[in-house]
Motif scaffolding. Structure first.
Motif, PDB file in Angstrom:
ATOM      1  N   UNK A 189       5.209  17.027   5.082  1.00 27.14           N
ATOM      2  CA  UNK A 189       4.503  15.834   5.554  1.00 27.14           C
ATOM      3  C   UNK A 189       4.058  14.984   4.360  1.00 27.14           C
ATOM      4  N   UNK A 190       4.399  13.695   4.389  1.00 31.56           N
ATOM      5  CA  UNK A 190       3.895  12.721   3.416  1.00 31.56           C
ATOM      6  C   UNK A 190       2.768  11.933   4.070  1.00 31.56           C
ATOM      7  N   UNK A 191       3.019  11.397   5.265  1.00 25.40           N
ATOM      8  CA  UNK A 191       2.019  10.675   6.064  1.00 25.40           C
ATOM      9  C   UNK A 191       2.112  11.181   7.495  1.00 25.40           C
ATOM     10  N   UNK A 192       0.997  11.632   8.024  1.00 20.22           N
ATOM     11  CA  UNK A 192       0.958  12.079   9.416  1.00 20.22           C
ATOM     12  C   UNK A 192       1.135  10.872  10.338  1.00 20.22           C
ATOM     13  N   UNK A 193       1.357  11.134  11.607  1.00 19.01           N
ATOM     14  CA  UNK A 193       1.526  10.070  12.591  1.00 19.01           C
ATOM     15  C   UNK A 193       0.252   9.223  12.623  1.00 19.01           C
ATOM     16  N   UNK A 194       0.450   7.877  12.550  1.00 19.87           N
ATOM     17  CA  UNK A 194      -0.693   6.977  12.596  1.00 19.87           C
ATOM     18  C   UNK A 194      -0.286   5.667  13.242  1.00 19.87           C
ATOM     19  N   UNK A 195      -1.252   5.002  13.822  1.00 16.90           N
ATOM     20  CA  UNK A 195      -1.048   3.710  14.471  1.00 16.90           C
ATOM     21  C   UNK A 195      -1.218   2.626  13.407  1.00 16.90           C
ATOM     22  N   UNK A 196      -0.208   1.779  13.228  1.00 18.05           N
ATOM     23  CA  UNK A 196      -0.278   0.705  12.228  1.00 18.05           C
ATOM     24  C   UNK A 196      -0.561  -0.649  12.879  1.00 18.05           C
ATOM     25  N   UNK A 197      -0.930  -0.630  14.148  1.00 22.56           N
ATOM     26  CA  UNK A 197      -1.278  -1.859  14.850  1.00 22.56           C
ATOM     27  C   UNK A 197      -0.468  -2.064  16.108  1.00 22.56           C
ATOM     28  N   UNK A 198      -1.135  -2.514  17.144  1.00 24.03           N
ATOM     29  CA  UNK A 198      -0.497  -2.829  18.422  1.00 24.03           C
ATOM     30  C   UNK A 198       0.240  -1.652  19.036  1.00 24.03           C
ATOM     31  N   UNK A 199      -0.196  -0.441  18.748  1.00 22.15           N
ATOM     32  CA  UNK A 199       0.420   0.747  19.331  1.00 22.15           C
ATOM     33  C   UNK A 199       1.666   1.248  18.626  1.00 22.15           C
ATOM     34  N   UNK A 254       0.816  -1.213   0.000  1.00 23.33           N
ATOM     35  CA  UNK A 254       0.000   0.000   0.000  1.00 23.33           C
ATOM     36  C   UNK A 254       0.851   1.264   0.000  1.00 23.33           C
ATOM     37  N   UNK A 255       2.149   1.108  -0.033  1.00 24.79           N
ATOM     38  CA  UNK A 255       3.054   2.251   0.075  1.00 24.79           C
ATOM     39  C   UNK A 255       2.883   3.292  -1.014  1.00 24.79           C
ATOM     40  N   UNK A 256       2.773   2.860  -2.260  1.00 25.24           N
ATOM     41  CA  UNK A 256       2.632   3.823  -3.359  1.00 25.24           C
ATOM     42  C   UNK A 256       1.355   4.637  -3.197  1.00 25.24           C
ATOM     43  N   UNK A 257       0.257   3.990  -2.803  1.00 30.62           N
ATOM     44  CA  UNK A 257      -1.024   4.685  -2.619  1.00 30.62           C
ATOM     45  C   UNK A 257      -0.951   5.688  -1.471  1.00 30.62           C
ATOM     46  N   UNK A 258       0.004   5.484  -0.559  1.00 30.14           N
ATOM     47  CA  UNK A 258       0.161   6.378   0.584  1.00 30.14           C
ATOM     48  C   UNK A 258       1.212   7.449   0.340  1.00 30.14           C
ATOM     49  N   UNK A 259       1.668   7.584  -0.901  1.00 35.01           N
ATOM     50  CA  UNK A 259       2.603   8.650  -1.247  1.00 35.01           C
ATOM     51  C   UNK A 259       4.070   8.289  -1.178  1.00 35.01           C
ATOM     52  N   UNK A 260       4.385   7.022  -0.912  1.00 33.86           N
ATOM     53  CA  UNK A 260       5.793   6.625  -0.859  1.00 33.86           C
ATOM     54  C   UNK A 260       6.280   6.354  -2.279  1.00 33.86           C
ATOM     55  N   UNK A 261       7.376   6.984  -2.642  1.00 35.41           N
ATOM     56  CA  UNK A 261       7.892   6.883  -4.006  1.00 35.41           C
ATOM     57  C   UNK A 261       9.122   6.006  -4.120  1.00 35.41           C
ATOM     58  N   UNK A 262       9.627   5.531  -3.020  1.00 33.09           N
ATOM     59  CA  UNK A 262      10.810   4.686  -3.005  1.00 33.09           C
ATOM     60  C   UNK A 262      11.029   4.171  -1.606  1.00 33.09           C
ATOM     61  N   UNK A 263      12.132   3.453  -1.380  1.00 32.59           N
ATOM     62  CA  UNK A 263      12.412   2.923  -0.045  1.00 32.59           C
ATOM     63  C   UNK A 263      12.443   4.044   0.994  1.00 32.59           C
TER      64      UNK A 263
END
Length: 116
Positions: free
Chosen positions: A84-94, A52-61
Protein backbone atom coordinates in the motif's frame (compact mmCIF):
# COMPACT_ATOMS: atom_id res chain seq x y z
CA UNK A 1 -15.40 -7.27 -13.01
CA UNK A 2 -13.37 -5.32 -15.53
CA UNK A 3 -10.71 -2.68 -15.18
CA UNK A 4 -9.71 -0.13 -17.78
CA UNK A 5 -6.62 2.07 -17.94
CA UNK A 6 -7.98 5.59 -18.50
CA UNK A 7 -5.92 7.93 -16.31
CA UNK A 8 -2.26 8.64 -15.67
CA UNK A 9 -1.17 11.08 -12.97
CA UNK A 10 2.24 12.70 -12.78
CA UNK A 11 3.50 13.97 -9.42
CA UNK A 12 5.02 17.40 -10.10
CA UNK A 13 7.04 19.86 -8.03
CA UNK A 14 6.31 23.00 -10.08
CA UNK A 15 2.70 22.92 -11.24
CA UNK A 16 2.97 26.02 -13.46
CA UNK A 17 5.99 24.66 -15.35
CA UNK A 18 4.43 21.21 -15.69
CA UNK A 19 1.18 22.73 -16.96
CA UNK A 20 3.09 24.73 -19.58
CA UNK A 21 5.01 21.61 -20.67
CA UNK A 22 1.91 19.42 -21.00
CA UNK A 23 -0.04 22.22 -22.74
CA UNK A 24 2.78 22.35 -25.32
CA UNK A 25 2.97 18.55 -25.57
CA UNK A 26 -0.77 17.95 -25.96
CA UNK A 27 -1.57 21.13 -27.88
CA UNK A 28 -4.57 21.95 -25.70
CA UNK A 29 -5.47 23.78 -22.53
CA UNK A 30 -6.35 21.77 -19.42
CA UNK A 31 -9.99 20.93 -18.69
CA UNK A 32 -9.28 21.16 -14.94
CA UNK A 33 -6.96 23.85 -13.62
CA UNK A 34 -6.86 23.99 -9.83
CA UNK A 35 -3.99 24.56 -7.36
CA UNK A 36 -4.28 20.89 -6.29
CA UNK A 37 -4.71 19.27 -9.74
CA UNK A 38 -4.41 20.10 -13.42
CA UNK A 39 -6.04 17.70 -15.87
CA UNK A 40 -5.89 17.25 -19.62
CA UNK A 41 -7.83 14.97 -21.97
CA UNK A 42 -6.00 13.29 -24.82
CA UNK A 43 -7.26 10.47 -27.04
CA UNK A 44 -9.71 9.26 -24.40
CA UNK A 45 -7.10 9.36 -21.65
CA UNK A 46 -6.98 11.70 -18.65
CA UNK A 47 -3.50 13.08 -17.97
CA UNK A 48 -3.24 14.65 -14.54
CA UNK A 49 -0.62 16.75 -12.76
CA UNK A 50 -0.57 16.44 -8.96
CA UNK A 51 1.55 18.96 -7.02
CA UNK A 52 1.00 16.92 -3.83
CA UNK A 53 1.94 13.57 -5.35
CA UNK A 54 5.52 13.42 -4.09
CA UNK A 55 4.40 14.21 -0.52
CA UNK A 56 1.91 11.34 -0.80
CA UNK A 57 4.58 8.80 -1.72
CA UNK A 58 4.29 8.88 -5.51
CA UNK A 59 7.72 8.55 -7.09
CA UNK A 60 6.74 8.73 -10.75
CA UNK A 61 3.77 8.63 -13.11
CA UNK A 62 0.93 6.44 -11.85
CA UNK A 63 -1.39 4.62 -14.24
CA UNK A 64 -4.88 4.58 -12.71
CA UNK A 65 -7.08 1.61 -13.54
CA UNK A 66 -10.78 2.48 -13.41
CA UNK A 67 -12.66 -0.20 -11.47
CA UNK A 68 -16.24 -0.72 -10.34
CA UNK A 69 -15.39 -1.83 -6.77
CA UNK A 70 -12.18 -0.19 -5.55
CA UNK A 71 -12.18 -1.78 -2.10
CA UNK A 72 -12.56 -5.29 -3.50
CA UNK A 73 -9.80 -4.75 -6.09
CA UNK A 74 -7.55 -3.05 -3.49
CA UNK A 75 -7.90 -6.02 -1.12
CA UNK A 76 -7.23 -8.49 -3.93
CA UNK A 77 -4.02 -6.66 -4.90
CA UNK A 78 -2.77 -6.57 -1.29
CA UNK A 79 -3.49 -10.29 -0.95
CA UNK A 80 -1.56 -10.85 -4.20
CA UNK A 81 1.53 -9.14 -2.73
CA UNK A 82 1.08 -5.43 -3.48
CA UNK A 83 2.33 -2.85 -0.96
CA UNK A 84 0.00 0.00 0.00
CA UNK A 85 1.25 3.49 -0.96
CA UNK A 86 -2.07 5.34 -0.44
CA UNK A 87 -5.15 3.74 1.07
CA UNK A 88 -8.55 4.26 -0.53
CA UNK A 89 -9.63 7.89 -0.16
CA UNK A 90 -12.23 10.27 -1.54
CA UNK A 91 -10.62 13.04 -3.64
CA UNK A 92 -13.89 14.93 -4.14
CA UNK A 93 -17.41 14.37 -5.42
CA UNK A 94 -17.32 10.70 -4.45
CA UNK A 95 -14.33 9.81 -6.65
CA UNK A 96 -12.21 7.22 -4.83
CA UNK A 97 -8.53 6.60 -5.50
CA UNK A 98 -5.79 4.40 -4.06
CA UNK A 99 -2.24 3.50 -5.05
CA UNK A 100 -0.07 0.48 -4.47
CA UNK A 101 3.31 -0.92 -5.53
CA UNK A 102 3.68 -4.28 -7.17
CA UNK A 103 6.46 -6.62 -5.94
CA UNK A 104 8.89 -4.95 -8.40
CA UNK A 105 8.16 -1.45 -7.08
CA UNK A 106 5.96 -0.34 -9.99
CA UNK A 107 3.11 1.98 -9.04
CA UNK A 108 -0.47 0.87 -9.68
CA UNK A 109 -3.39 3.24 -9.14
CA UNK A 110 -7.04 2.38 -8.72
CA UNK A 111 -9.90 4.81 -9.40
CA UNK A 112 -13.62 4.42 -8.84
CA UNK A 113 -16.06 7.06 -10.02
CA UNK A 114 -19.26 7.53 -8.01
CA UNK A 115 -21.35 6.16 -10.89
CA UNK A 116 -19.52 2.80 -10.71
Amino acid sequence: MTAGLKTIVYPVKDLARAKALFTALLGTDPYADQPYYVGFKDAGMDVGLDPNGHAQGLTGPVPFWHVSDIRERFTALVEAGAEVVQDVRDVGNGRLVASLKDPDGNLVGLLQDPSA
